[in-house]
Write a protein that holds these residues in place. Structure first.
Motif, mmCIF file in Angstrom:
data_model
loop_
_atom_site.group_PDB
_atom_site.id
_atom_site.type_symbol
_atom_site.label_atom_id
_atom_site.label_comp_id
_atom_site.label_asym_id
_atom_site.label_seq_id
_atom_site.Cartn_x
_atom_site.Cartn_y
_atom_site.Cartn_z
ATOM 1 N N TYR A 122 21.264 -23.154 -4.046
ATOM 2 C CA TYR A 122 20.506 -21.901 -4.012
ATOM 3 C C TYR A 122 19.031 -22.235 -3.872
ATOM 4 O O TYR A 122 18.529 -23.179 -4.490
ATOM 5 N N LEU A 123 18.325 -21.436 -3.078
ATOM 6 C CA LEU A 123 16.888 -21.666 -2.894
ATOM 7 C C LEU A 123 16.092 -20.773 -3.839
ATOM 8 O O LEU A 123 16.565 -19.705 -4.232
ATOM 9 N N THR A 124 14.897 -21.234 -4.163
ATOM 10 C CA THR A 124 13.977 -20.329 -4.869
ATOM 11 C C THR A 124 12.868 -19.967 -3.883
ATOM 12 O O THR A 124 12.476 -20.783 -3.039
ATOM 13 N N PHE A 125 12.384 -18.748 -4.007
ATOM 14 C CA PHE A 125 11.383 -18.256 -3.067
ATOM 15 C C PHE A 125 10.105 -17.891 -3.823
ATOM 16 O O PHE A 125 10.126 -17.787 -5.053
ATOM 17 N N PRO A 126 8.981 -17.701 -3.098
ATOM 18 C CA PRO A 126 7.726 -17.379 -3.787
ATOM 19 C C PRO A 126 7.887 -16.198 -4.746
ATOM 20 O O PRO A 126 8.673 -15.278 -4.501
ATOM 21 N N ASP A 127 7.107 -16.227 -5.835
ATOM 22 C CA ASP A 127 7.260 -15.254 -6.921
ATOM 23 C C ASP A 127 7.163 -13.800 -6.495
ATOM 24 O O ASP A 127 7.820 -12.942 -7.060
ATOM 25 N N ASP A 128 6.309 -13.546 -5.498
ATOM 26 C CA ASP A 128 6.146 -12.134 -5.142
ATOM 27 C C ASP A 128 7.095 -11.704 -4.022
ATOM 28 O O ASP A 128 6.884 -10.686 -3.372
ATOM 29 N N SER A 129 8.153 -12.479 -3.784
ATOM 30 C CA SER A 129 9.152 -12.060 -2.790
ATOM 31 C C SER A 129 10.446 -11.701 -3.540
ATOM 32 O O SER A 129 10.617 -12.055 -4.707
ATOM 33 N N TYR A 130 11.353 -11.037 -2.833
ATOM 34 C CA TYR A 130 12.599 -10.581 -3.455
ATOM 35 C C TYR A 130 13.768 -11.011 -2.592
ATOM 36 O O TYR A 130 13.733 -10.838 -1.369
ATOM 37 N N LEU A 131 14.791 -11.541 -3.240
ATOM 38 C CA LEU A 131 16.000 -11.926 -2.510
ATOM 39 C C LEU A 131 17.036 -10.808 -2.659
ATOM 40 O O LEU A 131 17.368 -10.419 -3.786
ATOM 41 N N ALA A 132 17.530 -10.316 -1.517
ATOM 42 C CA ALA A 132 18.604 -9.317 -1.562
ATOM 43 C C ALA A 132 19.905 -10.072 -1.791
ATOM 44 O O ALA A 132 20.422 -10.703 -0.874
ATOM 45 N N SER A 133 20.408 -10.038 -3.005
ATOM 46 C CA SER A 133 21.611 -10.835 -3.292
ATOM 47 C C SER A 133 22.880 -10.106 -2.858
ATOM 48 O O SER A 133 23.954 -10.683 -2.864
ATOM 49 N N GLY A 134 22.750 -8.828 -2.489
ATOM 50 C CA GLY A 134 23.873 -8.120 -1.861
ATOM 51 C C GLY A 134 23.641 -8.132 -0.361
ATOM 52 O O GLY A 134 23.355 -9.179 0.218
ATOM 53 N N ASP A 135 23.719 -6.957 0.267
ATOM 54 C CA ASP A 135 23.421 -6.860 1.703
ATOM 55 C C ASP A 135 21.969 -6.475 1.893
ATOM 56 O O ASP A 135 21.502 -5.484 1.308
ATOM 57 N N ILE A 136 21.288 -7.202 2.748
ATOM 58 C CA ILE A 136 19.855 -6.947 2.945
ATOM 59 C C ILE A 136 19.620 -5.535 3.491
ATOM 60 O O ILE A 136 18.656 -4.859 3.104
ATOM 61 N N GLU A 137 20.536 -5.053 4.346
ATOM 62 C CA GLU A 137 20.325 -3.715 4.922
ATOM 63 C C GLU A 137 20.402 -2.634 3.829
ATOM 64 O O GLU A 137 19.662 -1.643 3.866
ATOM 65 N N ALA A 138 21.292 -2.838 2.844
ATOM 66 C CA ALA A 138 21.398 -1.875 1.735
ATOM 67 C C ALA A 138 20.139 -1.947 0.873
ATOM 68 O O ALA A 138 19.621 -0.923 0.405
#
Ligand code: SF4
Length: 562
Positions: A122-138
């Motif tokens: 699993y990757l970690t991303f910059p603090d002020d970003s958000y990972l859509a752990s479901g579907d990104i379109e939703a």
């Protein structure tokens, strides 16, 4: 309010989105934005390759955008002719250099690894970003309240989208294809369903993370194609599903579902009705067990596909291994006998050559190495299987051999993986030489004319310039032309030679008033005649050439005089 969608590309077992392909996810995201009240002019779209161009002005738009959406995720990495998927450091860079809200999503949520033979993490991303752990379109849809204002991304619970939602979003987002850098030469990957209908899943497969097969309605898929067609799409691949033969199949209480031939007839005829001038209609992914278990239904489906599609179609079959020990240890779907039966049936219906120059519909085979249970014997068993296919006179369009990438959340995560790197590369070379090459010579023999090869890249080698091109379609063969040709033009090409996984060819017919000596020689014209042509041209017409260079008469069908 300005949104930017960055296409970092996706490559999954059952979904492809590397140029010239555009994945359905991009179109769904665009549609979710439109449904949330965003204007199409304020939705921008860039591929990661566009942003890599030094000094790209597109980058300043990203800096100022209110919302930056990054789609990414390569779970089965391949080699791509002119594209490179986004890297984690590029995602970091883009996030750190834009002021707006940053949302990351797509198959990257399942983990990341640079190449096969490794564990994905699993990757970690910059603090002020958000990972859509479901579907990104939703996630994107939920990012807006009813008045179209952005909400706090931290307040959103990631979720999966529904088929009703993508029925709407796929149509509302179809406009985005016009913003693809390859437009109008864009292949639209079409989804019919995702998820796997098996009760047990192959140890390595990430498709199971999408749950049980969730079929889209036939009319929804057709309406999406109609809308894409309206925006200029002419190239389609029904590729986002693990097994086209199981689309709308029935649960009959067995481990394999019963195919519905009528559903496939409705789907294909419906697509043709709404996209009458389409140039390519291909498919991807077939489960050989479905074909071997239900040969009658699958024969009908193959006939339907061949009736409505365009030739050069390939059904990629995930065989993974011919070794019963590996098959058992990893819950793989089919045994060699069943795969062989599926190959035979598909050859019976699809091996006839079509108007593109390629056979109508051929099987492709996917093998995965490095699975639990693998031993040195596995390599021999796989090779013997392929040799048997070759010796039986059956055709395979493509053999894909890869090393497994183990993803968190798959059964493989906690299993011990065997490593035979030396055997792997030796075996792969042997398959290339002893199976791929003779097979390619049979599938695309010398003298065959491949229609509409799109020239995409020019490189300079020791012997001069080479133009690389491909037909638009599924698993297109790489065509190498020994000449510098204008890019983004379609050429008919006659096959003059074979590499392990590519062919060499020259434009057909060859205009001898302009062709280089190198091209004429590659086409097979004798050296003295080539020298005479170069000395005497320009010619008025073909008769003029035949009169002045009589030795060329045996090659008259190859040449033209423009
Ligand atoms: S049959 Fe196996 S490889 Fe195919 S989708 Fe299901 S789990 Fe994945």
């Amino acid at each position: 309010m300005r949104s930017v969608i960055i296409d970092g590309y996706v490559d999954e077992p059952a979904c492809f989105g590397v140029p010239p392909y555009i994945s359905p996810y991009i179109r769904y995201i665009a549609g979710a934005l439109v449904e949330s009240g965003q204007k199409t002019n304020d939705i921008l779209y860039f591929t990661i390759d566009q942003l890599r161009i030094p000094g790209s002005s597109d980058f300043s738009v990203i800096k100022e955008a209110d919302l930056v959406i990054i789609l990414s995720g390569v779970t089965v990495p391949g080699k791509y002719l002119r594209s490179t998927p986004i890297t984690p450091s590029e995602i970091d860079y883009l996030c750190k250099n834009s002021k707006g809200i940053k949302i990351i999503g797509g198959p990257i949520k399942l983990g990341y690894s640079k190449e096969g033979g490794q564990k994905a993490t699993y990757l970690t991303f910059p603090d002020d970003s958000y990972l859509a752990s479901g579907d990104i379109e939703a996630f994107i849809k939920d990012l807006f309240d009813e008045s179209g204002k952005l909400v706090d991304p931290a307040s959103i619970d990631s979720r999966l989208r529904t088929n009703d939602e993508i029925a709407r979003w796929s149509q509302k987002g179809a406009f985005i294809i016009e913003k693809h850098p390859d437009y109008p030469n864009v292949m639209c990957e079409i989804e019919t369903y995702r998820g796997c209908g098996r009760n047990v899943h192959c140890s390595f497969c990430t498709e199971a993370s999408y749950g049980y097969s969730d079929y889209r309605k036939i009319e929804d898929v057709i309406s999406e194609v109609a809308q894409l067609y309206h925006f200029g799409a002419r190239f389609f691949r029904i590729g986002r599903q693990p097994d086209i033969f199981s689309y709308q199949s029935k649960d009959i209480g067995e481990s394999v579902r019963q195919p519905d031939a009528e559903a496939l007839e409705s789907l294909y005829s419906g697509i043709r009705a709404v996209a009458p001038e389409l140039k390519v209609l291909h498919m991807d992914n077939a489960n050989p067990l479905t074909i071997a278990t239900f040969p009658n239904e699958c024969r009908e489906i193959m006939k339907t596909i061949v009736k409505y599609h365009t030739s050069g179609d390939v059904a990629a079959m995930g065989m993974e291994s011919a070794d019963p020990t590996v098959i058992k240890a990893n819950n793989l779907k089919a045994y060699p006998k069943q795969v062989f039966e599926a190959i035979k049936l598909m050859n019976e219906i699809g091996a006839k050559r079509g108007t593109s120059g390629l056979p109508e519909l051929l099987p492709g085979l996917n093998f995965v190495h490095g699975l639990p249970g693998e031993s040195k014997k596995t390599f021999q068993l796989n090779f013997d299987f392929l040799k048997n296919v070759l010796n039986s006179g059956l055709l395979l369009r493509r053999i894909n051999i890869r090393q497994v990438m183990s993803f968190p959340s798959t059964p493989l995560e906690n299993m011990e993986l065997p490593l035979y790197p030396k055997q792997f590369s030796k075996y792969r070379d042997k398959v290339r030489k002893e199976i791929d090459l003779p097979m390619l010579r049979k599938v695309i023999p010398k003298g065959i004319v491949l229609k509409d090869v799109l020239c995409e890249v020019v490189n300079k080698g020791k012997s001069g310039f080479w133009t690389s091109g491909r037909q638009m379609g599924t698993y297109p063969i790489l065509v190498q032309i020994p000449e510098k040709l204008p890019l983004w033009q379609y050429r008919d090409v006659i096959v003059t030679g074979h590499g392990f996984r590519s062919i060499t060819g020259v434009p057909y017919p060859l205009d001898i008033n302009t062709a280089s000596g190198r091209l004429m020689k590659e086409a097979g014209l004798p050296a003295p005649e080539v020298a005479a042509i170069l000395r005497m041209r320009p010619f008025k017409n073909k008769d003029d050439v035949l009169m002045k260079v009589p030795g060329i008469s045996g090659y008259s069908s190859l040449i033209s005089v423009d």
